[in-house]
Design an enzyme around this catalytic site. Sequence first.
Site, short mmCIF file in Angstrom:
data_model
loop_
_atom_site.label_atom_id
_atom_site.label_comp_id
_atom_site.label_asym_id
_atom_site.label_seq_id
_atom_site.Cartn_x
_atom_site.Cartn_y
_atom_site.Cartn_z
N LYS A 1 -6.83 2.95 -7.07
CA LYS A 1 -8.16 3.14 -6.52
C LYS A 1 -8.89 4.33 -7.11
CE LYS A 1 -6.22 0.46 -3.24
NZ LYS A 1 -4.83 -0.04 -3.31
N TRP B 1 0.03 -0.22 6.36
CA TRP B 1 -0.25 -1.20 5.33
C TRP B 1 0.74 -2.35 5.48
CZ3 TRP B 1 2.02 -1.25 -0.13
CH2 TRP B 1 1.36 -2.18 -0.94
N ASP C 1 2.99 8.44 1.51
CA ASP C 1 2.36 7.43 0.68
C ASP C 1 0.93 7.92 0.43
OD1 ASP C 1 1.75 3.79 0.92
OD2 ASP C 1 1.30 5.26 -0.62
#
Lengths: 411, 424
Positions: B273, B156, B237
Amino acid sequence: IMSLFGEVPQATPVAVFKVTNDFKEDPNPKKVNLGVGAYRTDEGQPWVLPVVKKVEKIIVADDSLNHEYLPILGLPEFRSSASKIALGEDSPAIQENRVGAVQCLGGTGALKIGAEFLRRWYNGNNNTRTPVYVSAPTWENHNAVFVNAGFEDVRPYKYWDAEKRGLDLSGFLGDLESAPKHSIFVLHACAHNPTGTDPTHVEWMQVAEVMKRRKLFVFFDSAYQGFASGCLDKDAWAVRYFITQGFEMFCAQSFSKNFGLYNERVGNLTIVARDPDNLKRVLSQMEKIVRVTWSNPPSQGARLVAVTLNNPELFSEWKDNVKTMADRVLSMRASLRAKLEALETPGTWDHITQQIGMFSFTGLNPNQVEYLIKEKSIYLMASGRINMCGLTTKNIDYVAESIHESVVNVQ
Amino acid sequence: VKFLKNRRSLPVYDWNASSPLCCSSWWAGVQMGPPDPILGVTEAFKRDTNPKKMNLGVGAYRDDQGKPFVLDCVRKAEALISSKQLDKEYLAIGGLGDFTKSCAQLALGADSEVLKSGRNITVQTISGTGSLRIGANFLSRFHSASRDVYLPTPSWGNHTPIFRDAGMQLKAYRYYDPSTCGFDFKGTLDDISKMPERSVILLHACAHNPTGVDPKPEQWKEIADLVKKRDLLVFFDMAYQGFASGDIDRDAWAVRHFIEQGHNIVLSQSFAKNMGLYGERVGGLTLVCKDAEEAKRVESQLKILIRPIYSNPPMNGARIAATILNTTELYNIWLEEVHCMANRIIKMREQLAANLKSEGSTHNWEHVTDQIGMFCFTGLKPDQVERLTKEFSVYMTKDGRISMAGVTSGNVGYLAHGIHAVTK
């Protein structure tokens, strides 16, 4: 195997939260919490502002709203209306398009982003040695915010005169005169925390004159706008005056107290630049800082404030709610002073009504504070700071008598 | 100095008057920051007038009409909360207890030995970014054994600046194999075997961003073994639990396996999300410690780190998440909705691959359905991406990543057509 965290020492707890913690665990039915700075009603209860309740209902009922990400800098209608609150609707700086803002997590967040920006971009790049001055005393988190942002030299400027229980103006001006050029000064816009002692207009003018001449950076902390006098515009006088004097500056705004939105973390870093071009570049760099800190800010609280500020009726209702809170504080001040004087408690107590905002620097020493906590279950900060909001018509006699006892019995 | 008395209004500052402040700004030396690579995509998309335009940039879920989706369990939780008329008092620095407890439980599993022994500390954070940042700050301050954080290549985009800003050094390990559009398992193991002991290795728990390429369970087992041999500090993560396979527990498998194998991990969680709570900023940071006593010490230091950044976290999103996680009926609705979201993505992958085939593409598009989660690493080169954007108004990041969430049954055909056009 040795733990990676085997060497991590136990940190001392943050003082103001420890006070509330100890209060919670105290079984004494007469206990009073005069510690943390949150408004309480005369029943000693938290108060969700009526206008907030109203707007929350509007938001919950609105099916068109969703939980999508806000832009990095926050909700645009929040940022602009929040800045207007500080600077005034008709602020020339706003009209000249040289005012911008970053929605942040409470006043703390606004200070943080401002501090991070200054450490990167102010006074030469990556300048960690620029002195940052905070008032003596000041909100205990100011120091940590700037140190953690990387500033190596955070110093006190004279502010509170313990003997006369008022502003040490000559000390303050003296520190302004002797500060290295370009030093950063954190100024409390109104309702100084913890002393409740603000400069007068004339005194602010003198401060501004020195700061302008010596090229010192103005960083306002405005956590109590509306709360000090009950009037938003009055409480913003200092901030607006500095703008007329041509300063480029930051103003960290909090809506925790004046909207009672403590846990929604609603804050705004207002930036006043010389011109739109400088402002644009500054905002672009603010984005970079926000992106590595929290990416984008929480939407609920900002939405609430934006709806309120942008609707004339709701805005008016909000101002009334603010005045309600400020008025109760003022009446508690008057009451406490009157009772102490009636008890003939040694010393002078007019500072109780002269001081302004949520807090009062009582002048009680650490031993007297300890006495109040241990013997009376009255919780306050070691500095002698009390939160006037913790006083009610029901407990004020007990508090006044206890203060009287502590002053008489404890040196 | 003269002070005007009895002024009725404040004077307007005259920039032209001679004064130390009139000539230059403090900010004259501030450079214009480059636009954010991901958010810049959305800006460009907004400006495009083509009715067929598609925004496949930022990773936010969209329904089959291309609209943002507010989960039903979220609306129900909000109604419940609204009826309770709660106050707005500050949360503790570490956040809402109901939230942190259930957040940890969700990741670790209700029967986790870690939870039973109380040797985890879980704090509420400002979504995934805030969690990573506090974690990075903590490592920077207390993990004196190493400054190095190893990120998978690619990762990311925001990982690097976060860790760098926290004072860590960024290193990389091989992860994605462009020749297969799949996992470079050998390269990963090779690079891990060379990492200096006590370095920090960041792993994506599931639904790797940006590639969508995840190790298989057998591969995870080998990675866990090797990481233990190298004595590395594992930082997971997990931003997509539930979103990858549609199954909460399955997506947390790697995290739980590592813990079972004795790794005391650092874990970042996001509810942006999987609960659609993007803008409410709901996340958690967990450190698995040696024992409850150590967890207490670590907790005290986390508070010291958090306080000068934002004092305490926002209530709204955490309250919603906690209500969902702790109310059986809502929790079950949530599981279904997450499953649905994941399924729609999977279906779009299948349709995209099928459409590419029927367009006549001779390329191997298996990776479109092999990859998992919100993102697909198409394998498109920058010049092909540029063409796709210019000629077809399909917006995506330059690395060829598309957010499958932005694909609908209404536009998947158009997308396939465009991709075929630029790759044939």
